[in-house]
Design a protein around this motif. Structure first.
Motif, mmCIF file in Angstrom:
data_model
loop_
_atom_site.group_PDB
_atom_site.id
_atom_site.type_symbol
_atom_site.label_atom_id
_atom_site.label_comp_id
_atom_site.label_asym_id
_atom_site.label_seq_id
_atom_site.Cartn_x
_atom_site.Cartn_y
_atom_site.Cartn_z
ATOM 1 N N SER A 125 -29.128 61.679 -16.143
ATOM 2 C CA SER A 125 -28.060 61.115 -15.318
ATOM 3 C C SER A 125 -27.817 59.656 -15.676
ATOM 4 C CB SER A 125 -28.417 61.228 -13.833
ATOM 5 O OG SER A 125 -27.501 60.508 -13.042
ATOM 6 N N ALA A 126 -26.628 59.373 -16.196
ATOM 7 C CA ALA A 126 -26.278 57.994 -16.547
ATOM 8 C C ALA A 126 -26.223 57.112 -15.303
ATOM 9 C CB ALA A 126 -24.943 57.968 -17.282
ATOM 10 N N SER A 127 -25.697 57.637 -14.196
ATOM 11 C CA SER A 127 -25.560 56.819 -12.991
ATOM 12 C C SER A 127 -26.924 56.463 -12.408
ATOM 13 C CB SER A 127 -24.709 57.551 -11.951
ATOM 14 O OG SER A 127 -25.276 58.798 -11.611
ATOM 15 N N MET A 128 -27.877 57.413 -12.414
ATOM 16 C CA MET A 128 -29.214 57.119 -11.911
ATOM 17 C C MET A 128 -29.927 56.111 -12.809
ATOM 18 S SD MET A 128 -30.075 58.453 -9.020
ATOM 19 C CE MET A 128 -29.782 59.805 -7.879
ATOM 20 N N LEU A 129 -29.775 56.238 -14.122
ATOM 21 C CA LEU A 129 -30.423 55.287 -15.031
ATOM 22 C C LEU A 129 -29.846 53.887 -14.877
ATOM 23 C CD1 LEU A 129 -30.932 57.284 -18.350
ATOM 24 C CD2 LEU A 129 -32.694 56.421 -16.803
ATOM 25 N N ALA A 130 -28.539 53.809 -14.657
ATOM 26 C CA ALA A 130 -27.936 52.499 -14.442
ATOM 27 C C ALA A 130 -28.532 51.848 -13.203
ATOM 28 C CB ALA A 130 -26.416 52.634 -14.312
ATOM 29 N N ARG A 131 -28.738 52.650 -12.168
ATOM 30 C CA ARG A 131 -29.329 52.131 -10.931
ATOM 31 C C ARG A 131 -30.789 51.748 -11.165
ATOM 32 N NH1 ARG A 131 -27.321 52.356 -5.864
ATOM 33 N NH2 ARG A 131 -28.760 52.346 -4.087
ATOM 34 N N VAL A 160 -35.603 48.243 -11.479
ATOM 35 C CA VAL A 160 -36.877 47.945 -12.139
ATOM 36 C C VAL A 160 -36.551 47.115 -13.384
ATOM 37 C CG1 VAL A 160 -39.055 48.909 -12.962
ATOM 38 C CG2 VAL A 160 -37.668 50.208 -11.339
ATOM 39 N N PRO A 161 -36.201 45.852 -13.206
ATOM 40 C CA PRO A 161 -35.820 45.022 -14.356
ATOM 41 C C PRO A 161 -36.911 45.006 -15.418
ATOM 42 C CG PRO A 161 -35.330 43.904 -12.288
ATOM 43 C CD PRO A 161 -36.142 45.106 -11.944
ATOM 44 N N GLY A 162 -36.494 45.157 -16.648
ATOM 45 C CA GLY A 162 -37.442 45.129 -17.752
ATOM 46 C C GLY A 162 -37.923 46.486 -18.190
ATOM 47 N N ALA A 163 -37.611 47.544 -17.415
ATOM 48 C CA ALA A 163 -38.006 48.893 -17.827
ATOM 49 C C ALA A 163 -37.028 49.415 -18.869
ATOM 50 C CB ALA A 163 -38.040 49.836 -16.625
ATOM 51 N N ALA A 164 -37.542 49.922 -19.971
ATOM 52 C CA ALA A 164 -36.682 50.545 -20.980
ATOM 53 C C ALA A 164 -36.209 51.893 -20.445
ATOM 54 C CB ALA A 164 -37.443 50.735 -22.280
ATOM 55 N N SER A 165 -34.937 52.221 -20.661
ATOM 56 C CA SER A 165 -34.368 53.463 -20.134
ATOM 57 C C SER A 165 -33.607 54.198 -21.225
ATOM 58 C CB SER A 165 -33.422 53.172 -18.958
ATOM 59 O OG SER A 165 -34.115 52.540 -17.896
ATOM 60 N N VAL A 166 -33.772 55.510 -21.265
ATOM 61 C CA VAL A 166 -33.143 56.339 -22.285
ATOM 62 C C VAL A 166 -32.520 57.553 -21.603
ATOM 63 C CG1 VAL A 166 -33.504 57.729 -24.353
ATOM 64 C CG2 VAL A 166 -34.825 55.633 -24.019
ATOM 65 N N ARG A 167 -31.251 57.807 -21.896
ATOM 66 C CA ARG A 167 -30.613 59.028 -21.420
ATOM 67 C C ARG A 167 -30.816 60.100 -22.484
ATOM 68 N NH1 ARG A 167 -24.456 60.870 -21.035
ATOM 69 N NH2 ARG A 167 -24.685 62.531 -19.504
ATOM 70 N N ALA A 168 -31.637 61.092 -22.172
ATOM 71 C CA ALA A 168 -31.980 62.119 -23.152
ATOM 72 C C ALA A 168 -32.358 63.394 -22.435
ATOM 73 C CB ALA A 168 -33.135 61.651 -24.042
ATOM 74 N N ASN A 169 -32.357 64.498 -23.172
ATOM 75 C CA ASN A 169 -32.758 65.786 -22.627
ATOM 76 C C ASN A 169 -34.272 65.939 -22.688
ATOM 77 O OD1 ASN A 169 -30.181 67.109 -22.025
ATOM 78 N ND2 ASN A 169 -29.822 66.928 -24.208
ATOM 79 N N ALA A 170 -34.817 66.613 -21.678
ATOM 80 C CA ALA A 170 -36.267 66.774 -21.602
ATOM 81 C C ALA A 170 -36.817 67.641 -22.721
ATOM 82 C CB ALA A 170 -36.658 67.369 -20.252
ATOM 83 N N VAL A 171 -35.989 68.476 -23.337
ATOM 84 C CA VAL A 171 -36.468 69.336 -24.417
ATOM 85 C C VAL A 171 -36.216 68.726 -25.793
ATOM 86 C CG1 VAL A 171 -36.239 71.477 -23.103
ATOM 87 C CG2 VAL A 171 -34.289 70.622 -24.427
ATOM 88 N N ASP A 200 -25.245 49.559 -19.660
ATOM 89 C CA ASP A 200 -25.897 49.500 -18.351
ATOM 90 C C ASP A 200 -27.418 49.463 -18.468
ATOM 91 O OD1 ASP A 200 -23.469 49.570 -16.950
ATOM 92 O OD2 ASP A 200 -23.394 51.762 -17.048
ATOM 93 N N GLY A 201 -27.926 48.896 -19.546
ATOM 94 C CA GLY A 201 -29.367 48.743 -19.693
ATOM 95 C C GLY A 201 -30.093 49.933 -20.272
ATOM 96 N N PHE A 202 -29.390 50.962 -20.754
ATOM 97 C CA PHE A 202 -30.082 52.109 -21.337
ATOM 98 C C PHE A 202 -29.346 52.588 -22.579
ATOM 99 C CE2 PHE A 202 -27.037 53.971 -18.380
ATOM 100 C CZ PHE A 202 -26.487 55.023 -19.103
ATOM 101 N N VAL A 203 -30.098 53.283 -23.458
ATOM 102 C CA VAL A 203 -29.488 53.881 -24.640
ATOM 103 C C VAL A 203 -29.149 55.334 -24.317
ATOM 104 C CG1 VAL A 203 -31.749 54.499 -25.608
ATOM 105 C CG2 VAL A 203 -29.750 54.402 -27.091
ATOM 106 N N ASP A 204 -27.951 55.750 -24.696
ATOM 107 C CA ASP A 204 -27.447 57.079 -24.351
ATOM 108 C C ASP A 204 -27.574 58.008 -25.556
ATOM 109 O OD1 ASP A 204 -26.185 59.283 -23.418
ATOM 110 O OD2 ASP A 204 -24.383 58.259 -22.715
ATOM 111 N N ILE A 205 -28.624 58.821 -25.568
ATOM 112 C CA ILE A 205 -28.852 59.763 -26.658
ATOM 113 C C ILE A 205 -27.972 61.001 -26.504
ATOM 114 C CG2 ILE A 205 -30.588 61.225 -27.777
ATOM 115 C CD1 ILE A 205 -31.028 58.276 -28.279
ATOM 116 N N ILE A 206 -27.669 61.395 -25.281
ATOM 117 C CA ILE A 206 -26.903 62.615 -25.032
ATOM 118 C C ILE A 206 -25.436 62.417 -25.358
ATOM 119 C CG2 ILE A 206 -26.160 64.259 -23.282
ATOM 120 C CD1 ILE A 206 -28.756 63.742 -21.804
#
Length: 719
Positions: free
Chosen positions: A385-391, A396-407, A295-301
């Motif tokens: 949130s995977a669902s928010m990142l997918a949205r 915002v086409p072209g924005a790199a997205s990463v699912r990761a923890n803030a810490v 869905d356009g993002f890498v899932d680190i979590i």
């Protein structure tokens, strides 16, 4: 009837107080005589009839105090929802009876009330469920604005497990049921929290009342603000960026390409090794961890999102967020709009060279604003949130997205030019740790931009906010606190503004190396259990992804168990521990064989458990003291055995697949500190470790440890 004592004197002083700040302070003095932090005082019962009489007065003499009736109605509502003195808890409530007796008078007042008094009366009426039919049949009530009417209707509604639509709307009522424009057929198709969370009939009334409290809190805060400041601003719609919220979602044409430009800087969070890969996953060549790209993002979590209402994305920015900003941010006049926020983002941000990270951007409104000012090619959105990142990836086409923890973000030290955190930091339990991580990844001169909400200085406003959830108010912070956290994270505040309401905007710049992370190590020099759990989850999650279908059927070092059995046992232990940590008293009933507990794909099954465990660690105040069978302890101590099990059983599963998993020295030291003081029967047996094995001559520390926990370091899969 007249009042007596302190309440009488305070009421008379309130009626003589004049207007403005003098009246406001006199009202709080009056409140303090009959109500203190959600509980009635002994004088509450004597004041209530006087308040009812003032609110229902018709003749000129008794109506002399009607200019104060907005405050009267609010105070009577506070007393109705307040905790009663223990001596009266099991008896009929005369205060409630007195309040209900004035119902016809309140409704008569409502028919001719101005806006502030209307809101105050609506708040009061929301407590009179015994008069529900009379209230909802009244013409003045039916003439209310749709959101006020639907909120009042819901506050008066009883909890009925047989009311299909009412139950489906549970969790979909803030700021009012009218805001959730969903028809019944769609609700039936999507389902609700009762189904998703398997809620039992005994839990439903508790959640129902909690939601009622939230709506009463919103009504009370709205009434108090209007009575003391004037009319409420426009409805929240006018502060929404409709071009963002209502825009059609289109596919991201760049796909993995948006991430590709930052691939050289991404790091594995398990071992900090470099990542490489292609369209479907990023792989760590150092430890073998693999992170899917979807869905356009890498899932680190990894793993699934926490349960999330699929309707949330539709209504969050349009209604829920503006209502939150009113209740918690004090933005009842609607003076601070999304346009203001978008302007502040770009005015306060002064990025150095390098990527710009938008932390916790949700659906991407700030992300879009930053992309328009600095270019989408510089942006990396980070969210859990995977669902928010997918949205976001589609908005915002072209924005790199990463699912990761803030810490634990997957960026090397000193590589980020700027980081933005907009209305997010208060959600985190350990804000100092989040800011330390931000300081770590910012390069010298890189800027940190923040908008958040400070605690309301008025204790009555804070009370109404707390009806939404005490944790929301407890997590707020002010300039002094964040200044200390930023200093320890190597950042200095350059600009800070309190533009109105409870809003705070600041810019800080990375000026020095962050101080060493204090939370990771306790005073005794041992790694804290919560740190080991999070680290252990990263290591274990990466390891299990290296097993194929056949590997799960192979024998393990645990006699008679396959790798699948070990996973089932570990999952059962984690679930058991979570129940204990939540204050439950579960029975120890492991499945036989343990692998029978693993449903479907082992990795997917484990991911669900890992997500729940990680969520508990990251979102819970682990310093909270709890009672145990050994006395009092904090919740962090309850994570000790889960932390140890992740490494020990991780070694078991790795060995079954012919892999090696190193047990770090700090894990060994921590395990001995936990296990050595305990009696034999507490640590040996089916629930814990096998008997300690002899240690071969010349054994390493890791081999000695494995023998200590009943493992043969020489065990091989072919056995």
């Amino acid at each position: 009837m007249t009042t007596s004592g302190a309440a009488s004197a305070a009421l008379e002083a309130f009626h003589r107080s004049g207007t403005g700040e003098a009246r406001r302070e006199a009202f709080r003095t009056l409140v303090a005589t009959v109500w203190q932090e959600g509980a009635r005082t002994d004088e509450a019962g004597t004041l209530a009839p006087t308040l009812v009489r003032a609110l229902t007065a018709e003749d000129a003499e008794d109506a002399a105090d009607t200019g104060f009736n907005g405050h009267h109605a609010i105070l009577l509502g506070l007393l109705l929802e307040a905790k009663r003195p223990e001596a009266e808890a099991d008896t009929a409530d005369p205060l409630a009876a007195a309040a209900l007796a004035g119902l016809d008078g309140y409704l008569a007042k409502l028919a001719a009330a101005d806006e502030p008094l209307t809101y105050a009366l609506v708040y009061l009426l929301g407590h009179l469920a015994a008069g529900r039919e009379r209230i909802l049949a009244d013409a003045a009530v039916q003439a209310l604005e749709e959101d006020d009417l639907s909120r009042l209707t819901r506050c008066l509604a009883p909890c009925d497990p047989n009311d299909e639509i009412g139950v489906l709307r549970l969790g979909r009522c803030f700021p009012s049921p009218a805001a959730w424009t969903v028809d019944d057929d769609e609700l039936r198709e999507i389902g609700g929290w009762v189904r998703w969370a398997n809620l039992t009939d005994d839990v439903l009334p508790v959640l129902w009342q909690g939601e009622t409290n939230t709506l009463l809190g919103y009504s009370g805060a709205k009434a108090l603000w209007s009575v003391e400041h004037g009319p409420i601003g426009e409805t929240p719609e006018h502060v929404v960026a409709h071009d963002v919220v209502d825009a059609p979602i289109t596919a991201d044409p760049d796909g993995f390409g948006a991430l590709g430009r930052y691939l050289p800087m991404l790091r594995c969070t398990a071992c900090h090794g470099p990542l490489a890969g292609g369209q479907d996953a990023l792989d760590c060549g150092q430890c073998g961890a693999s992170y899917p790209v979807k869905d356009g993002f890498v899932d680190i979590i990894g793993g699934e999102d926490a349960i999330e209402d699929p309707l949330m994305a539709r209504f969050h920015e349009k209604w829920l967020r503006p209502a939150f900003m009113r209740l918690i941010g004090g933005n009842w006049a609607g003076e601070i709009t999304f346009a203001d926020e978008n302007r502040w983002v770009t005015e306060f941000m002064t990025p150095a060279d390098g990527p710009i990270v938008d932390l916790g951007p949700g659906a991407g409104i700030t992300t879009k604003t930053i992309s328009e000012k600095y270019g989408v090619e510089r942006l990396i959105a980070v969210d859990t949130s995977a669902s928010m990142l997918a949205r976001l990836s589609r908005r915002v086409p072209g924005a790199a997205s990463v699912r990761a923890n803030a810490v634990d973000m997957p960026f090397p030290d000193g590589t980020v030019g700027a980081l933005n955190s907009w209305n997010m930091l208060h959600y985190f339990e350990d804000k100092a740790a989040v800011l330390h991580e931000i300081g770590r990844i910012l390069q010298p001169g890189g800027s940190f931009t923040l908008m958040d909400l400070v605690p309301d200085p008025d204790h009555l406003a804070r009370y109404f906010q707390g009806r939404m959830g005490e944790t929301v108010v407890r997590k707020l912070f002010g300039p002094t606190e964040i200044g200390e956290w930023l200093g320890k994270a190597g950042m200095t505040i350059e600009d800070i503004s309190l533009p109105g309401g409870n809003f705070m905007i600041l810019r800080a710049v990375r000026t020095q190396e962050p101080l060493p992370e204090p939370p990771a190590v306790a005073e005794d020099g041992l790694v804290r259990p919560e740190v080991l759990v999070l680290r252990g989850l990263d290591v274990f999650n990466a390891m299990v992804r290296q097993l194929g279908d056949e590997d799960w059927r192979r024998p393990s070092p645990c006699t008679g168990w396959t790798a699948r059995d070990v996973l089932g046992h570990l999952g059962h232990c984690m679930e058991f521990s979570l129940q204990l940590l939540h204050g439950e008293q579960p029975a120890w009933e492991p499945p036989v064989p343990p692998g029978a507990m693993v449903e479907g794909d082992p990795v997917a099954w484990w991911d669900g458990i890992a997500t729940r465990l990680r969520g508990f660690v990251e979102e819970t105040n682990l310093a909270r003291e709890v009672a145990t069978d050994k006395g009092t302890s904090n919740l962090a101590a309850g994570l000790s055995f889960p932390a140890i099990d992740l490494y020990v059983h991780g070694w078991d599963i790795a060995k079954s697949a012919g892999l090696d998993l190193e047990i770090p020295a700090d894990v060994i030291a921590f395990t001995h500190s936990v296990v050595d003081p305990l009696p034999y029967e507490r640590v040996r047996g089916p629930r814990h470790f096998g008997d300690e094995l002899p240690v071969p001559e010349g054994a390493t520390e890791a081999e000695k440890f494995l023998a200590f926990v009943g493992r043969d370091a020489a065990w091989r899969a072919q056995q």
